[in-house]
Design a protein around this motif. Structure first.
Motif, PDB file in Angstrom:
ATOM      1  N   SER A  19       0.837  -1.196   0.000  1.00 48.88           N
ATOM      2  CA  SER A  19       0.000   0.000   0.000  1.00 48.88           C
ATOM      3  C   SER A  19       0.878   1.255   0.000  1.00 48.88           C
ATOM      4  CB  SER A  19      -0.890  -0.003   1.240  1.00 48.88           C
ATOM      5  OG  SER A  19      -1.608   1.195   1.332  1.00 48.88           O
ATOM      6  N   ARG A  20       0.577   2.145  -0.909  1.00 50.38           N
ATOM      7  CA  ARG A  20       1.299   3.424  -0.983  1.00 50.38           C
ATOM      8  C   ARG A  20       0.260   4.534  -0.966  1.00 50.38           C
ATOM      9  NH1 ARG A  20       6.690   2.378  -3.012  1.00 50.38           N
ATOM     10  NH2 ARG A  20       6.855   0.185  -3.530  1.00 50.38           N
ATOM     11  N   ARG A  21       0.483   5.535  -0.121  1.00 52.45           N
ATOM     12  CA  ARG A  21      -0.508   6.615   0.015  1.00 52.45           C
ATOM     13  C   ARG A  21      -0.658   7.414  -1.274  1.00 52.45           C
ATOM     14  NH1 ARG A  21      -2.424   7.366   5.508  1.00 52.45           N
ATOM     15  NH2 ARG A  21      -2.099   5.237   6.190  1.00 52.45           N
ATOM     16  N   HIS A  22       0.449   7.656  -1.933  1.00 52.62           N
ATOM     17  CA  HIS A  22       0.424   8.463  -3.155  1.00 52.62           C
ATOM     18  C   HIS A  22       1.231   7.746  -4.231  1.00 52.62           C
ATOM     19  CE1 HIS A  22      -1.198  11.660  -0.696  1.00 52.62           C
ATOM     20  NE2 HIS A  22      -0.200  11.463   0.142  1.00 52.62           N
ATOM     21  N   TYR A  23       0.695   7.766  -5.452  1.00 54.11           N
ATOM     22  CA  TYR A  23       1.351   7.117  -6.578  1.00 54.11           C
ATOM     23  C   TYR A  23       1.001   7.941  -7.808  1.00 54.11           C
ATOM     24  CZ  TYR A  23       3.337   3.088  -9.021  1.00 54.11           C
ATOM     25  OH  TYR A  23       4.145   2.254  -9.733  1.00 54.11           O
ATOM     26  N   ALA A  24       1.977   8.623  -8.356  1.00 49.84           N
ATOM     27  CA  ALA A  24       1.716   9.476  -9.517  1.00 49.84           C
ATOM     28  C   ALA A  24       2.592   9.043 -10.682  1.00 49.84           C
ATOM     29  CB  ALA A  24       1.996  10.940  -9.173  1.00 49.84           C
ATOM     30  N   VAL A  25       1.980   8.946 -11.849  1.00 51.64           N
ATOM     31  CA  VAL A  25       2.715   8.633 -13.073  1.00 51.64           C
ATOM     32  C   VAL A  25       2.384   9.731 -14.076  1.00 51.64           C
ATOM     33  CG1 VAL A  25       3.059   6.984 -14.942  1.00 51.64           C
ATOM     34  CG2 VAL A  25       2.589   6.164 -12.631  1.00 51.64           C
ATOM     35  N   LEU A  26       3.413  10.415 -14.547  1.00 51.98           N
ATOM     36  CA  LEU A  26       3.246  11.482 -15.523  1.00 51.98           C
ATOM     37  C   LEU A  26       3.999  11.082 -16.784  1.00 51.98           C
ATOM     38  CD1 LEU A  26       4.115  14.337 -13.044  1.00 51.98           C
ATOM     39  CD2 LEU A  26       1.838  13.704 -13.798  1.00 51.98           C
ATOM     40  N   MET A  27       3.360  11.266 -17.928  1.00 52.26           N
ATOM     41  CA  MET A  27       3.988  10.878 -19.185  1.00 52.26           C
ATOM     42  C   MET A  27       3.911  12.034 -20.163  1.00 52.26           C
ATOM     43  SD  MET A  27       2.972   7.656 -21.506  1.00 52.26           S
ATOM     44  CE  MET A  27       3.610   7.439 -23.133  1.00 52.26           C
ATOM     45  N   HIS A  28       4.981  12.240 -20.892  1.00 52.99           N
ATOM     46  CA  HIS A  28       4.984  13.285 -21.916  1.00 52.99           C
ATOM     47  C   HIS A  28       5.708  12.766 -23.149  1.00 52.99           C
ATOM     48  CE1 HIS A  28       9.199  14.098 -20.820  1.00 52.99           C
ATOM     49  NE2 HIS A  28       8.786  13.995 -19.579  1.00 52.99           N
ATOM     50  N   THR A  29       5.260  13.227 -24.298  1.00 56.46           N
ATOM     51  CA  THR A  29       5.883  12.853 -25.569  1.00 56.46           C
ATOM     52  C   THR A  29       6.101  14.117 -26.380  1.00 56.46           C
ATOM     53  OG1 THR A  29       4.785  10.713 -25.577  1.00 56.46           O
ATOM     54  CG2 THR A  29       5.613  11.488 -27.677  1.00 56.46           C
ATOM     55  N   TYR A  30       7.249  14.187 -27.016  1.00 54.68           N
ATOM     56  CA  TYR A  30       7.579  15.343 -27.845  1.00 54.68           C
ATOM     57  C   TYR A  30       8.198  14.849 -29.145  1.00 54.68           C
ATOM     58  CZ  TYR A  30       9.641  19.758 -29.332  1.00 54.68           C
ATOM     59  OH  TYR A  30       9.983  20.872 -30.046  1.00 54.68           O
ATOM     60  N   GLU A  31       7.612  15.264 -30.267  1.00 55.94           N
ATOM     61  CA  GLU A  31       8.172  14.919 -31.558  1.00 55.94           C
ATOM     62  C   GLU A  31       9.065  16.052 -32.005  1.00 55.94           C
ATOM     63  OE1 GLU A  31       5.327  13.649 -34.441  1.00 55.94           O
ATOM     64  OE2 GLU A  31       4.323  12.327 -33.019  1.00 55.94           O
ATOM     65  N   LEU A  32      10.319  15.735 -32.245  1.00 57.81           N
ATOM     66  CA  LEU A  32      11.280  16.764 -32.644  1.00 57.81           C
ATOM     67  C   LEU A  32      10.948  17.285 -34.037  1.00 57.81           C
ATOM     68  CD1 LEU A  32      14.623  15.197 -31.382  1.00 57.81           C
ATOM     69  CD2 LEU A  32      13.307  17.021 -30.352  1.00 57.81           C
ATOM     70  N   PRO A  33      10.871  18.609 -34.185  1.00 55.14           N
ATOM     71  CA  PRO A  33      10.493  19.171 -35.486  1.00 55.14           C
ATOM     72  C   PRO A  33      11.671  19.272 -36.465  1.00 55.14           C
ATOM     73  CG  PRO A  33      10.728  20.916 -33.877  1.00 55.14           C
ATOM     74  CD  PRO A  33      10.942  19.626 -33.144  1.00 55.14           C
ATOM     75  N   TRP A  34      12.880  19.107 -35.991  1.00 55.03           N
ATOM     76  CA  TRP A  34      14.054  19.310 -36.833  1.00 55.03           C
ATOM     77  C   TRP A  34      14.253  18.176 -37.820  1.00 55.03           C
ATOM     78  CZ3 TRP A  34      14.977  19.367 -31.359  1.00 55.03           C
ATOM     79  CH2 TRP A  34      14.819  20.637 -30.807  1.00 55.03           C
ATOM     80  N   PHE A  35      14.666  18.516 -38.994  1.00 57.12           N
ATOM     81  CA  PHE A  35      15.069  17.585 -40.050  1.00 57.12           C
ATOM     82  C   PHE A  35      13.957  16.636 -40.498  1.00 57.12           C
ATOM     83  CE2 PHE A  35      18.769  18.233 -37.190  1.00 57.12           C
ATOM     84  CZ  PHE A  35      19.484  19.086 -38.012  1.00 57.12           C
ATOM     85  N   ARG A  36      12.732  16.896 -40.156  1.00 59.72           N
ATOM     86  CA  ARG A  36      11.645  15.987 -40.509  1.00 59.72           C
ATOM     87  C   ARG A  36      11.420  15.944 -42.020  1.00 59.72           C
ATOM     88  NH1 ARG A  36       6.083  16.968 -37.739  1.00 59.72           N
ATOM     89  NH2 ARG A  36       7.510  18.120 -36.443  1.00 59.72           N
ATOM     90  N   LYS A  37      11.562  17.089 -42.655  1.00 60.71           N
ATOM     91  CA  LYS A  37      11.319  17.149 -44.103  1.00 60.71           C
ATOM     92  C   LYS A  37      12.617  17.124 -44.900  1.00 60.71           C
ATOM     93  CE  LYS A  37       6.954  19.381 -43.490  1.00 60.71           C
ATOM     94  NZ  LYS A  37       6.160  20.556 -43.532  1.00 60.71           N
ATOM     95  N   GLN A  38      13.718  16.935 -44.237  1.00 57.22           N
ATOM     96  CA  GLN A  38      15.025  16.884 -44.894  1.00 57.22           C
ATOM     97  C   GLN A  38      15.117  15.625 -45.753  1.00 57.22           C
ATOM     98  OE1 GLN A  38      17.462  19.249 -44.140  1.00 57.22           O
ATOM     99  NE2 GLN A  38      18.870  18.431 -45.643  1.00 57.22           N
ATOM    100  N   GLN A  39      15.601  15.761 -46.949  1.00 56.02           N
ATOM    101  CA  GLN A  39      15.750  14.631 -47.864  1.00 56.02           C
ATOM    102  C   GLN A  39      17.135  14.008 -47.703  1.00 56.02           C
ATOM    103  OE1 GLN A  39      13.234  13.438 -49.868  1.00 56.02           O
ATOM    104  NE2 GLN A  39      11.989  14.925 -48.777  1.00 56.02           N
ATOM    105  N   GLY A  40      17.268  12.795 -48.173  1.00 56.64           N
ATOM    106  CA  GLY A  40      18.562  12.126 -48.189  1.00 56.64           C
ATOM    107  C   GLY A  40      18.897  11.456 -46.867  1.00 56.64           C
ATOM    108  N   LEU A  41      20.138  11.020 -46.761  1.00 56.98           N
ATOM    109  CA  LEU A  41      20.605  10.284 -45.594  1.00 56.98           C
ATOM    110  C   LEU A  41      20.533  11.128 -44.315  1.00 56.98           C
ATOM    111  CD1 LEU A  41      21.889   7.656 -44.566  1.00 56.98           C
ATOM    112  CD2 LEU A  41      24.122   8.689 -44.998  1.00 56.98           C
ATOM    113  N   PHE A  42      20.870  12.419 -44.441  1.00 59.37           N
ATOM    114  CA  PHE A  42      20.851  13.323 -43.295  1.00 59.37           C
ATOM    115  C   PHE A  42      19.463  13.390 -42.652  1.00 59.37           C
ATOM    116  CE2 PHE A  42      21.116  17.628 -41.383  1.00 59.37           C
ATOM    117  CZ  PHE A  42      22.227  17.415 -40.601  1.00 59.37           C
TER     118      PHE A  42
END
Length: 189
Positions: A19-42
């Motif tokens: 038994s635990r009096r308090h139990y909190a789970v927080l989750m976050h997700t972030y999609e990096l905007p950099w280089f998403r539309k960059q073509q090629g190997l890079f």
């Protein structure tokens, strides 16, 4: 442990060990905007990563006081003779609770301590995950994963010795898992 006094089952009532009096789970997700539309190997290597963090914050679990065995003892738990809880400023790994608050019961008697009464230390954990989907062909993709558990390498104390008569009575003898990494890849089609 089991039932201490078979004629007084009501004395066994308590919260659950986990038994635990308090139990909190927080989750976050972030999609990096950099280089998403960059073509090629890079763009294929650096673009399209997403990062997820999972914070888990809990108060401590319960521990049950017990006794080392001696002659003429029928009790499995000690007597409580004072306030066992110490202020946070006085707690150490060598004295997590007031050990003087527990005493061995008289011969042929049962202890008055509850079943699970000593609350242990809480825990803090941050796990982080990075993943990227690499499209191989139209319906086939490769998912790359980097996972890290206990990223902050926070020392989560556990395993309190609550056995009266033991030399380590009142001491913390364990810590949770340290930071570790896991790498993975899977093909999705």
């Amino acid at each position: 442990g089991g039932i201490q006094d078979p004629l007084n089952v009501r004395a066994e009532r308590s919260e659950l060990e986990e038994s635990r009096r308090h139990y909190a789970v927080l989750m976050h997700t972030y999609e990096l905007p950099w280089f998403r539309k960059q073509q090629g190997l890079f763009g294929r290597v650096l673009g399209g990563w997403s990062f997820t963090g999972v914070w888990t914050l809990t108060t401590g679990r319960l521990y049950g006081p017990s006794l080392t065995g001696v002659a003429r003892q029928v009790a499995s738990r000690p007597d409580v003779v004072g306030e066992w809880e110490l202020p946070k400023s006085e707690r150490t790994i060598f004295r997590y609770f007031n050990t003087g608050a527990f005493a061995r019961p008289a011969d042929w008697t049962y202890g008055n301590s509850g079943k699970w009464v000593v609350r242990g230390p809480g825990s803090i954990d941050l796990s982080a995950f990075a993943l990227k989907d690499v499209h191989i062909v139209e319906r086939v993709k490769l998912q790359l994963r980097v996972e890290s558990f206990n990223v902050a390498n926070h020392m989560n104390l556990q395993d309190i010795n609550t056995q009266l008569g033991n030399r380590a009575f009142g001491q913390i003898s364990g810590v949770g898992a340290p930071r570790y990494f896991q790498f993975g890849a899977k093909v999705i089609w």
